[in-house]
Write a protein that holds these residues in place. Structure first.
Motif, PDB file in Angstrom:
ATOM      1  N   ASP A  46       8.913   9.187   2.204  1.00 38.88           N
ATOM      2  CA  ASP A  46       9.175   7.751   2.271  1.00 38.88           C
ATOM      3  C   ASP A  46       7.933   7.049   1.758  1.00 38.88           C
ATOM      4  O   ASP A  46       6.903   7.018   2.427  1.00 38.88           O
ATOM      5  N   ASN A  47       7.995   6.485   0.587  1.00 36.35           N
ATOM      6  CA  ASN A  47       6.820   5.881  -0.025  1.00 36.35           C
ATOM      7  C   ASN A  47       6.272   4.679   0.726  1.00 36.35           C
ATOM      8  O   ASN A  47       5.160   4.242   0.470  1.00 36.35           O
ATOM      9  N   SER A  48       7.039   4.140   1.671  1.00 36.62           N
ATOM     10  CA  SER A  48       6.566   2.957   2.393  1.00 36.62           C
ATOM     11  C   SER A  48       5.650   3.306   3.568  1.00 36.62           C
ATOM     12  O   SER A  48       4.977   2.443   4.096  1.00 36.62           O
ATOM     13  N   VAL A  49       5.629   4.562   3.977  1.00 30.63           N
ATOM     14  CA  VAL A  49       4.808   4.979   5.114  1.00 30.63           C
ATOM     15  C   VAL A  49       3.910   6.123   4.661  1.00 30.63           C
ATOM     16  O   VAL A  49       4.368   7.067   4.049  1.00 30.63           O
ATOM     17  N   ASN A  50       2.616   6.034   5.004  1.00 27.56           N
ATOM     18  CA  ASN A  50       1.731   7.126   4.602  1.00 27.56           C
ATOM     19  C   ASN A  50       0.777   7.541   5.711  1.00 27.56           C
ATOM     20  O   ASN A  50      -0.274   8.078   5.459  1.00 27.56           O
ATOM     21  N   LEU A  51       1.181   7.260   6.961  1.00 28.54           N
ATOM     22  CA  LEU A  51       0.386   7.773   8.068  1.00 28.54           C
ATOM     23  C   LEU A  51       1.264   8.018   9.276  1.00 28.54           C
ATOM     24  O   LEU A  51       2.333   7.459   9.413  1.00 28.54           O
ATOM     25  N   LEU A  52       0.782   8.911  10.124  1.00 29.70           N
ATOM     26  CA  LEU A  52       1.458   9.251  11.374  1.00 29.70           C
ATOM     27  C   LEU A  52       0.400   9.259  12.457  1.00 29.70           C
ATOM     28  O   LEU A  52      -0.615   9.938  12.324  1.00 29.70           O
ATOM     29  N   ASN A  53       0.636   8.471  13.512  1.00 27.61           N
ATOM     30  CA  ASN A  53      -0.300   8.414  14.630  1.00 27.61           C
ATOM     31  C   ASN A  53       0.281   9.241  15.772  1.00 27.61           C
ATOM     32  O   ASN A  53       1.349   8.920  16.283  1.00 27.61           O
ATOM     33  N   ALA A  54      -0.417  10.301  16.159  1.00 26.95           N
ATOM     34  CA  ALA A  54       0.030  11.180  17.239  1.00 26.95           C
ATOM     35  C   ALA A  54      -0.744  10.845  18.507  1.00 26.95           C
ATOM     36  O   ALA A  54      -1.957  11.002  18.560  1.00 26.95           O
ATOM     37  N   LYS A  55      -0.036  10.361  19.520  1.00 25.12           N
ATOM     38  CA  LYS A  55      -0.643  10.047  20.819  1.00 25.12           C
ATOM     39  C   LYS A  55      -0.760  11.340  21.620  1.00 25.12           C
ATOM     40  O   LYS A  55       0.233  11.948  21.985  1.00 25.12           O
TER      41      LYS A  55
END
Length: 83
Positions: A46-55
């Motif tokens: 998905d070109n609109s998202v480029n990060l994932l924050n893992a809690k």
């Protein structure tokens, strides 16, 4: 792997952020050194998202493995450390 996935910070306190530049779908798994799965997520093309924050605040201080897979095939394994 033709893409880049970076983890920051490492060592971490409460969460890690995965920054990625990819055109593929990946599975992210964090395991204990014994192999117990503690966190699982998917990175979708998905070109609109480029990060994932893992809690990961609930994890005790320890060393963990971050496993990046594509279609059930392991592409990368990184050591991450909770302070």
């Amino acid at each position: 792997m033709n893409s880049t996935i970076k983890v920051s910070p490492n060592p971490f306190d409460d969460s890690i952020t995965l920054f990625y530049d990819t055109n593929k779908n990946y599975s992210i798994t964090i395991t204990s050194l014994q192999g117990t799965v503690l966190f699982r997520a998917k990175i979708l093309n998905d070109n609109s998202v480029n990060l994932l924050n893992a809690k990961l605040k609930s994890l005790p201080k320890n060393v963990y493995m971050l496993v990046i897979s594509e279609n059930e095939i392991t592409k990368s394994v990184q050591k991450i450390i909770k302070q």
